[in-house]
Design an enzyme around this catalytic site. Sequence first.
Site, PDB file in Angstrom:
ATOM      1  N   ASP A   8     -15.745  58.161 -20.337  1.00  0.00           N
ATOM      2  CA  ASP A   8     -16.130  56.745 -20.216  1.00  0.00           C
ATOM      3  C   ASP A   8     -17.192  56.622 -19.119  1.00  0.00           C
ATOM      4  OD1 ASP A   8     -14.457  53.700 -20.592  1.00  0.00           O
ATOM      5  OD2 ASP A   8     -16.117  53.972 -19.211  1.00  0.00           O
ATOM      6  N   ASP A  12     -19.930  53.126 -24.731  1.00  0.00           N
ATOM      7  CA  ASP A  12     -19.939  54.020 -23.564  1.00  0.00           C
ATOM      8  C   ASP A  12     -18.712  54.919 -23.462  1.00  0.00           C
ATOM      9  OD1 ASP A  12     -17.930  52.318 -22.475  1.00  0.00           O
ATOM     10  OD2 ASP A  12     -18.683  52.713 -20.459  1.00  0.00           O
ATOM     11  N   GLU A  13     -17.895  54.997 -24.503  1.00  0.00           N
ATOM     12  CA  GLU A  13     -16.722  55.874 -24.371  1.00  0.00           C
ATOM     13  C   GLU A  13     -16.370  56.528 -25.690  1.00  0.00           C
ATOM     14  OE1 GLU A  13     -12.849  53.882 -23.852  1.00  0.00           O
ATOM     15  OE2 GLU A  13     -13.898  52.020 -24.273  1.00  0.00           O
TER      16      GLU A  13
END
Length: 400
Positions: free
Chosen positions: A9, A107-108
Amino acid sequence: MKRVILHVDMDAFYAAIEQHDNPALKGKPVVIGADPKEGSGRGVVSTCSYEARKYGIHSAMPISKAYKLNPGAVFIRPRMARYREVSDHIMDIFSRYSPSVEPLSLDEAFLDCSNSGRLLGTPVEIGEKIKAEIFRETGLTASVGIAANKSVAKIASDLHKPDGLTFCPEGEERHFLEKLDISKLWGVGKKSRERLIALGFLTVGDIAKAQPETMRSLMGKPGFWLWCMANGIDERDVARERSERKSMSLEVTFSSDLDDYSELVPTIKYLCDKLSWSLREEGLKARTVNLKLRYEGFETITRSFTFLNYVDDYTTLQQTVFDLMEKSPSSGRKIRLIGVGYTNLADADDEFQGDLFENSLANEEKKKDSIIDTMRGRFGFKVTRASLLEKPEKSCKKKR
Ligand code: TTP
Ligand code: MG
C-alpha cells in the site's frame, strides 16, 4: 511458509505524488481534495501528507474542517490522470514479482509470492526488493505487509506506515494480532467498532477467544468471518484480474439540474437495475461500487465502496449507492449528472475460496434477479420491476 502473501500500500498516495512532482512541497502539510475556499468550501479531503496528519487532518474529512485545522497547509485539487499513470507503473512492478496480483484500489494490491522464493529470496527480502524498486522507479515509498494469508498481510502493511515492512511468520498470527484494536480488522468501520465495544470486544484477541458460534449469533455471518480473521484464518486466494473488462458504468445528465434529492430516487433505481443486469448479462461480478455526482457549476465528486466478496444483485447495488449518496455533500446544491459504476470485476463463475462474508440478503435477492433475467432473456430490458414503475430520467449513457 506454505503461502507467502504480500499486501503493498503506497504511503499518502496522491499527496506523495504531488510532493514528488513539485519538490518545493516536500516536508510540508499538503492536502488533496476539494477547494477549501478559505474555510467555506464544500467537499472533502481525498488524502493528505503525513505532515498534514499531525494537525488531525485525514481522508474523508470536510475540506472546511481541514482548513480550520491548518489554514497554512497547501491545498491541491486531485490530478487523477497522473495518479492513474503512477498506479499503472506500480502495478507493472508488482507483475514482475508475481503472476498473481490482485489490485484493491489505485495504490494497493495483494501479491501471491508463494513460488517466488527460489528466485527472489526470503519473504522479507522480496518485500524489500519491491519497496526499493518502487522507490527507484517512482520516487515514492510504500508499506508492505507479509503473512501466510491476505487479511493478516493487509493488517500488517498498515502497522508501520509510512515506509514500513511488517512480517508475520506463519503460525504466529494469533499472537501478532491479539493486542490490536478491533478497528484493525478488515471491514470493521466506525459503526461496527462501536457495536463490538458495546458487546465487550476491545481487542482482536477478545474476538479470537470467543466461540465462533457466539460471534455468529451476535453479528450474523460477518461475525464468523471476524472470528476467522481474529484467529489469523483466511483461506482466500489472491484473485488475478481475469476479466478483460476493468469497469462498467452508466450515467444520466438531467435535462435541467435537480435540487430535490427525492427526484433522484427513480433514476438511481433505474440505473442500478440496468447496470446490475448488464453485469450479469456479461457473466461478471464486481467488488467495488462507484457513485459519481456532478453538481451545477460542474464540480464532480466520486465515492466508492469495496466489498470483501463479489456482488452482482440489484438490491445490494441500490443500497450501496444510496449509502454513498448519504456520504456526499448535498445541502442546497443542484445536481446535473449522476452515474453508477462497478470496478474490480471478475468472471461470475470464478470460485473464490472463502467467500465467507457472503451476504444472505444478497442471496435472496439473487433469486429475484434470476427470474427477471430469464424474462429479459426473452423480452428484453423492457421487462421491469414493480418498484421501478415511477418514471426515471431515461436517456443514460453507457461507458466502458
Ligand atoms: P489510502 O491508501 O487509504 O491512503 P493514502 O495512500 O493516501 O495514505 P496511507 O499512507 O494511509 O495509505 O488511499 C489511497 C488513495 O485513495 C489516497 O491517496 C487518496 C484516495 N482516497 C480518496 O480519494 N478518498 C478516501 O476517502 C480515501 C481513504 C482515499
Ligand atoms: Mg495508501
